[in-house]
Design an enzyme around this catalytic site. Sequence first.
Site, short mmCIF file in Angstrom:
data_model
loop_
_atom_site.label_atom_id
_atom_site.label_comp_id
_atom_site.label_asym_id
_atom_site.label_seq_id
_atom_site.Cartn_x
_atom_site.Cartn_y
_atom_site.Cartn_z
N ASP A 211 3.29 -4.84 7.93
CA ASP A 211 1.96 -3.77 7.64
C ASP A 211 0.88 -5.14 7.87
O ASP A 211 0.52 -5.54 7.04
CB ASP A 211 2.09 -3.21 6.42
CG ASP A 211 0.51 -2.52 6.27
OD1 ASP A 211 -0.27 -2.73 7.08
OD2 ASP A 211 0.53 -2.11 5.35
N HIS B 65 0.95 -1.19 0.08
CA HIS B 65 -0.08 -0.12 0.09
C HIS B 65 0.98 1.32 -0.19
O HIS B 65 2.08 1.10 0.47
CB HIS B 65 -1.04 -0.01 1.33
CG HIS B 65 -1.78 0.80 1.34
ND1 HIS B 65 -1.62 2.27 1.68
CD2 HIS B 65 -3.25 0.80 1.10
CE1 HIS B 65 -2.80 2.94 1.71
NE2 HIS B 65 -3.83 2.01 1.45
N LYS C 258 -10.45 -0.70 10.63
CA LYS C 258 -10.71 -1.95 9.56
C LYS C 258 -11.06 -3.09 10.32
O LYS C 258 -11.29 -4.21 9.67
CB LYS C 258 -9.40 -2.19 8.66
CG LYS C 258 -8.82 -1.09 7.58
CD LYS C 258 -7.93 -1.23 6.93
CE LYS C 258 -7.34 -0.06 6.17
NZ LYS C 258 -7.97 0.28 5.21
N GLN D 255 -4.50 -5.44 7.06
CA GLN D 255 -5.31 -6.39 6.53
C GLN D 255 -5.09 -7.60 6.86
O GLN D 255 -6.10 -8.70 6.45
CB GLN D 255 -5.32 -6.63 4.78
CG GLN D 255 -5.51 -5.19 4.03
CD GLN D 255 -6.79 -4.53 4.29
OE1 GLN D 255 -7.82 -5.17 4.66
NE2 GLN D 255 -7.00 -3.38 4.05
N CYS E 203 -4.67 2.34 -3.93
CA CYS E 203 -3.30 2.68 -3.16
C CYS E 203 -2.19 2.00 -3.15
O CYS E 203 -1.39 1.73 -2.32
CB CYS E 203 -3.54 3.26 -1.57
SG CYS E 203 -4.76 4.43 -1.33
N1 PLP Z 1 -1.69 -0.96 4.58
C1 PLP Z 1 -2.56 -1.63 3.92
C2 PLP Z 1 -2.19 -2.89 3.68
C3 PLP Z 1 -3.94 -1.35 3.78
O1 PLP Z 1 -4.89 -2.00 3.23
C4 PLP Z 1 -4.31 0.16 4.21
C5 PLP Z 1 -5.58 0.80 4.07
O2 PLP Z 1 -6.32 0.37 3.06
C6 PLP Z 1 -3.09 0.80 4.90
C7 PLP Z 1 -1.90 0.16 5.03
C8 PLP Z 1 -3.56 2.30 5.38
O3 PLP Z 1 -4.43 2.17 6.48
P1 PLP Z 1 -4.90 3.69 7.15
O4 PLP Z 1 -5.45 4.34 6.06
O5 PLP Z 1 -5.69 3.20 8.30
O6 PLP Z 1 -3.76 4.33 7.74
#
Ligand code: PLP
Length: 406
Positions: A200, A122, A226, A203, A364
């Site tokens: 990270d 992301h 999430k 998900q 993203c």
């Molecule tokens: N990392 C992953 C794999 C994501 O899917 C997302 C959001 O969709 C993020 C990071 C960013 O999360 P946040 O916008 O809650 O900071």
Amino acid sequence: MEYNVEKIRRDFPGLDRSFYGHPMVYLDNTATSQTPRQVVEEIERLYYNHKANVHRGVSSISQEATDRQEATRRRVAEWIGAGSVEEVIFTRGTTESINLVAASFGQRFKEGDEIILTVMEHHSNIVPWQLLAMRTGIRLRVVPLGSDNSTLDFESYRLLFNDRTVMASFCHVSNVLGTVNPVSEMIAIAHSHGVPVLVDGAQAVPHMKVDVTALDADFYVFSSHKMYGPTGIGVLYGKRDLLESMPPYQGGGEMISSVSFGGTTWADLPFKFEAGTPDFIGIAALHRAIDYIDSIGYDAIYRHEKELLDYAVDGMKGIEGMRIFGNSPHKSAVISFLIGNAHHYDTGMLLDKLGIEVRTGHHCAQPLMRALGIEGTVRASLAMYNTKEEIDMFLLALRRIAPMLA
Ligand code: PLP
């Protein structure tokens, strides 16, 4: 015990919507999940009866607020298997957690040092490292996809390590492909080179039990919104010795031990990284989201989502022109697809007219889109409250619109 999805749905009034005369089928859970009434009612209760700032002295009401926030910290620590409660830092989300590590831990890196990322990240696990690269001259090395276009090229990952590698940072689960990466093995490889790892978990945490100690992750990050929790809250787990060695990220109230114009000293963990007033009500309510997930149980959630995933994918395969991206055998309940050469936006718009709420675009993850040779996808992502009937409605809608898009 039988999985009672109707009972679960009654806890999520947000699902009870309709669009264009069709009951809503909410399939954008990867972007954000709906929130159960247990969490929302806790937020309301706290706003009406218990609004006091945390860590602000002796008043009973402030003490209560502090106790609630710190109880959530203990709950999170125990829930993710952290070694100690001080290793849990509250942030605004996954994005802020990664920015914190890049900006603070990253201060020790120097020109020519290398950080390993993967092509399926992301943007929030790419851009903070690019900002660091602009400041320090470090280089980013990127693990490509394997020939299946679904999983990482593991051999490339292994070969990217060298004596300039200072960090590796990758997702546990891809938000586009649903691929569950073999993070345990990936961390072990990094550690065999003495390289720390950030995972990270944005998900992963909504769908599977995570134990940061079993994984031996150095940093693990995720977002509350999430995982059925309040918006605007995130978690950064970090190993204590690493966090202790890091300079503060932001300055302000609460993160100091003492302040003078001659010099300021920092508070101990975890407060060193929590400048300013946190979203103490959201943090307290996150406790209820964790309780909610535990009351259903990850095993049951996994089985339910997997059953729906397989059912949906089977049904989609029969649709003329259907192209599904992400076919890893270890796959979370995320389905990215295109119908023929139709633009993802058109597909998403037609689905919306039938009440099916999906996400369209690059999610993203533009480098991944480029690697796949596409601009974007339509993404349907599932959660514990989705039903087989909803998948039937989704499949019916796809069958209706596919000929229009051909
Ligand atoms: N990392 C992953 C794999 C994501 O899917 C997302 C959001 O969709 C993020 C990071 C960013 O999360 P946040 O916008 O809650 O900071």
